[in-house]
Design an enzyme around this catalytic site. Structure first.
Site, PDB file in Angstrom:
ATOM      1  CG  MET A  29      -1.898  -1.197   1.170  1.00 60.57           C
ATOM      2  SD  MET A  29      -3.451  -0.918   2.039  1.00 60.57           S
ATOM      3  CE  MET A  29      -2.867  -0.717   3.697  1.00 60.57           C
ATOM      4  CB  ALA A  31       3.932   4.626   3.261  1.00 62.82           C
ATOM      5  N   GLY A  35      11.307  -2.972   5.160  1.00 59.22           N
ATOM      6  CA  GLY A  35      10.577  -4.245   5.205  1.00 59.22           C
ATOM      7  C   GLY A  35      10.058  -4.614   3.816  1.00 59.22           C
ATOM      8  CG  HIS A  36       7.041  -2.232   1.920  1.00 62.62           C
ATOM      9  ND1 HIS A  36       6.941  -1.086   2.653  1.00 62.62           N
ATOM     10  CD2 HIS A  36       5.832  -2.840   1.991  1.00 62.62           C
ATOM     11  CE1 HIS A  36       5.725  -0.984   3.155  1.00 62.62           C
ATOM     12  NE2 HIS A  36       5.029  -2.036   2.780  1.00 62.62           N
ATOM     13  N   GLY A 146       4.923 -10.196   4.327  1.00 59.45           N
ATOM     14  CA  GLY A 146       5.710 -10.085   5.556  1.00 59.45           C
ATOM     15  C   GLY A 146       5.050 -10.814   6.714  1.00 59.45           C
ATOM     16  CE  LYS A 148       4.034  -4.495  10.210  1.00 57.42           C
ATOM     17  NZ  LYS A 148       2.642  -4.138  10.577  1.00 57.42           N
ATOM     18  CB  SER A 184       4.564  -0.626  10.596  1.00 52.04           C
ATOM     19  OG  SER A 184       3.293  -0.118  10.273  1.00 52.04           O
TER      20      SER A 184
HETATM   21  O1  PAF Z   1      -0.162  -5.789   3.758  1.00 49.68           O
HETATM   22  C1  PAF Z   1      -0.564  -4.856   3.020  1.00 49.68           C
HETATM   23  O2  PAF Z   1       0.121  -3.866   2.781  1.00 49.68           O
HETATM   24  C2  PAF Z   1      -1.957  -4.947   2.411  1.00 49.68           C
HETATM   25  O3  PAF Z   1      -2.844  -5.555   3.283  1.00 49.68           O
HETATM   26  C3  PAF Z   1      -1.972  -5.641   1.028  1.00 49.68           C
HETATM   27  C4  PAF Z   1      -1.556  -7.087   1.133  1.00 49.68           C
HETATM   28  C5  PAF Z   1      -1.049  -4.892   0.079  1.00 49.68           C
HETATM   29  C6  PAF Z   1      -3.388  -5.594   0.450  1.00 49.68           C
HETATM   30  O4  PAF Z   1      -3.840  -4.287   0.293  1.00 49.68           O
END
Ligand code: PAF
Length: 282
Positions: A29, A31, A35-36, A146, A148, A184
């Site tokens: 989503m 930001a 972690g991403h 993740g 988390k 996060s």
């Molecule tokens: O974990 C997230 O960021 C969201 O729940 C996801 C998996 C991208 C779905 O919108």
């Protein structure tokens, strides 16, 4: 890096990928934080091509204020993904993803009735709606989530199994700040005082790790809740020790081989979640 904003464009991109090439997918989503990026790097190790999606999904927010205030940092996100060497970013508009209201109801029971599901009504149905749409569009071979969001991961695994997606779900361990706070996107919204208090969550979870097997489950749960609630900037919403597969709360440590402690804490209006596996000491 290809920036794709429509389903039609993504279909074209998907068709150009050869049969013998693996597509890895990281849904986000935005930001973005380390972690991403860890999810993306794991995908790069495993796959020939990696796509990341950025879409703040309205249907998974049960609180309109939270949706409004969710951090949006698209410009930095795109720069970071470009630097990481991602092949494609799918960044659709809301109308593109929901040309009409999504009326689908997903049954993830009993996984979605506990913990996050109990406190965020409709949240996992929204996750089911968006992740299934994204899976249908992206058609990845592997998708990265993740740990988390432990409950979300279990629910996605159920989605894949129940709806027979041939996608391998790859769990990636939680990335933490130096002081232990789980990374996060919501951390960006913490005030200085709440940010200072927040590492107590993981610190307390690691302390409870030492107690597992010697103290009762009830005693450990009370220890965690009392320790965190003593801090004036933090308020526990729930802490439960559950079985990692069924997510049902246990009352005795011998009830499962995979105990995991899951926690949600309010730091003022920001909700933080984290978890710890207790079988890592066995
Ligand atoms: O974990 C997230 O960021 C969201 O729940 C996801 C998996 C991208 C779905 O919108």
């Amino acid at each position: 890096m290809k920036l794709i904003t429509t389903v039609e464009e993504f279909n074209k991109f998907r068709q150009e990928i050869k049969e013998n090439q693996n597509l890895g997918f990281v849904p986000t989503m935005g930001a973005l934080h380390d972690g991403h990026i860890e999810l993306a790097k794991q995908a790069q190790k495993d796959c020939d091509i990696v796509a990341v999606s950025i879409f703040v999904n309205p249907t998974q927010f049960n609180n309109t204020e939270d949706l409004k205030k969710y951090p949006r940092t698209n410009k930095q996100d795109l720069e970071l993904l470009e630097k990481t060497g991602i092949d494609a970013v799918f960044m659709p508009s809301e109308v593109e993803m929901y040309p009409e209201k999504d009326e689908r109801i997903f049954d993830f029971s009993p996984l979605d009735t506990v913990m996050e599901g109990k406190f965020r009504k409709g949240h996992f149905n929204g996750v089911g709606q968006i992740v299934s749409k994204l899976f249908d569009i992206i058609q990845p071979n592997k998708a990265y989530f993740g740990e988390k969001d432990f409950q979300q991961l279990a629910i996605i695994q159920k989605l894949v199994k129940d709806y027979k997606y041939s996608i391998k779900i790859v769990p990636v361990q939680t990335m933490r700040e130096k002081d232990g706070l789980a990374m996060s996107s919501r951390n960006l919204r913490l005030t200085e005082a709440h940010r200072d208090a927040a590492p107590l969550i993981y610190k307390t979870l690691t302390q409870s790790l030492k107690q597992f097997g010697t103290k009762s489950v009830k005693e450990i749960e009370s220890f965690v809740m009392e320790t965190i609630n003593k801090n004036p900037f933090l308020k526990i919403e729930y802490f439960e020790i559950v079985d990692a597969k069924s997510l049902q709360q246990i009352s005795d440590s011998n009830q499962t081989n995979e105990p995991v402690g899951c926690i949600a804490v309010h730091a003022s209006e920001i909700r933080l979640i984290d978890n710890i596996r207790y079988n890592q000491i066995k």
